[in-house]
Design an enzyme around this catalytic site. Structure first.
Site, mmCIF file in Angstrom:
data_model
loop_
_atom_site.group_PDB
_atom_site.id
_atom_site.type_symbol
_atom_site.label_atom_id
_atom_site.label_comp_id
_atom_site.label_asym_id
_atom_site.label_seq_id
_atom_site.Cartn_x
_atom_site.Cartn_y
_atom_site.Cartn_z
ATOM 1 N N CYS A 91 79.619 -16.694 42.723
ATOM 2 C CA CYS A 91 79.088 -16.832 41.038
ATOM 3 C C CYS A 91 79.489 -16.043 40.063
ATOM 4 O O CYS A 91 79.393 -14.956 40.110
ATOM 5 C CB CYS A 91 77.687 -16.918 41.480
ATOM 6 N N LYS B 167 73.073 -11.121 51.601
ATOM 7 C CA LYS B 167 74.254 -11.031 52.133
ATOM 8 C C LYS B 167 75.237 -10.405 51.165
ATOM 9 O O LYS B 167 75.450 -10.772 50.020
ATOM 10 C CB LYS B 167 74.776 -12.758 52.404
ATOM 11 N N THR C 118 82.452 -13.367 53.917
ATOM 12 C CA THR C 118 83.903 -13.321 54.083
ATOM 13 C C THR C 118 84.858 -12.664 53.111
ATOM 14 O O THR C 118 84.213 -12.317 51.930
ATOM 15 C CB THR C 118 84.307 -14.813 53.958
ATOM 16 N N GLY D 239 82.973 -12.061 62.528
ATOM 17 C CA GLY D 239 83.518 -12.133 63.856
ATOM 18 C C GLY D 239 83.117 -11.878 65.087
ATOM 19 O O GLY D 239 83.837 -11.602 66.007
ATOM 20 N N GLY E 206 78.640 -16.668 63.009
ATOM 21 C CA GLY E 206 78.996 -17.980 62.374
ATOM 22 C C GLY E 206 80.210 -18.528 63.052
ATOM 23 O O GLY E 206 79.829 -19.533 63.818
#
Length: 175
Positions: free
Chosen positions: A1, A36, A64, A115, A136
């Site tokens: 964002c 997060k 990420t 991971g 994930g």
């Protein structure tokens, strides 16, 4: 964002940005709030502290890493947005390091992610300071990843005579 006022920087990269957004969410949310965190920063502890100071119930690390893939024949990025998030086992060591840094600085719980593919990976995050973990990309590679991870954690606990998994959180012994 993008934050246009701050030169289009992502708000998650600064103490102030994370604190401002977390405060706004905290005002309207009466459920647990876990922020997060992006790893695309110089010092992960500053945005983490912004989340804690604004009333977050916990933080998760990491999101990420920014990545890019180029089609060498077309000489153009493969992704329509040019760059994108890189996740999976390749980012685990970065995530473990950042969870360690965050957990040393905050009083609120830290969720480890990035991971995790098995019990050993989960234990590594917990030793670094994560009180919980999230899987994930591992679920895309192996739909049984979560079950195998739980089984791996149970095997580790048996092997090391651990009765309470909480007892290993943040217990890595640095050289």
């Amino acid at each position: 964002c993008p934050n246009v006022k701050a030169g289009c920087l992502a708000f998650g990269t600064t103490y102030e940005g994370v604190k401002e957004v977390t405060s706004a969410v905290r005002k309207v949310l009466d459920k647990p709030l876990i922020v997060k965190l992006t790893p695309n920063v110089t010092d992960i502890t500053a945005p983490a502290k912004g989340a804690e100071d604004a009333g977050a119930d916990g933080v998760s690390g990491i999101n990420t890493l920014l990545g890019m893939k180029i089609d060498i024949d077309k000489r153009r990025p493969v992704l329509a947005n040019n760059t994108g998030g890189y996740s999976g086992p390749g980012i685990r060591s970065v995530g473990v390091r950042m969870v360690y840094q965050i957990a040393k600085e905050l009083k609120i719980p830290v969720m480890g992610l990035g991971g995790i593919m098995n019990g050993e990976d989960a234990i590594e995050f917990m030793l670094a300071g994560a009180s919980t973990i999230s899987i994930g990309a591992g679920n895309f590679v192996n739909p049984d990843c979560s079950i195998k991870t739980i089984e791996g954690i149970e095997q580790y606990m048996k092997k090391h005579n651990i009765e309470d998994l909480k007892s290993i959180i943040g217990t890595v012994q640095m050289n």
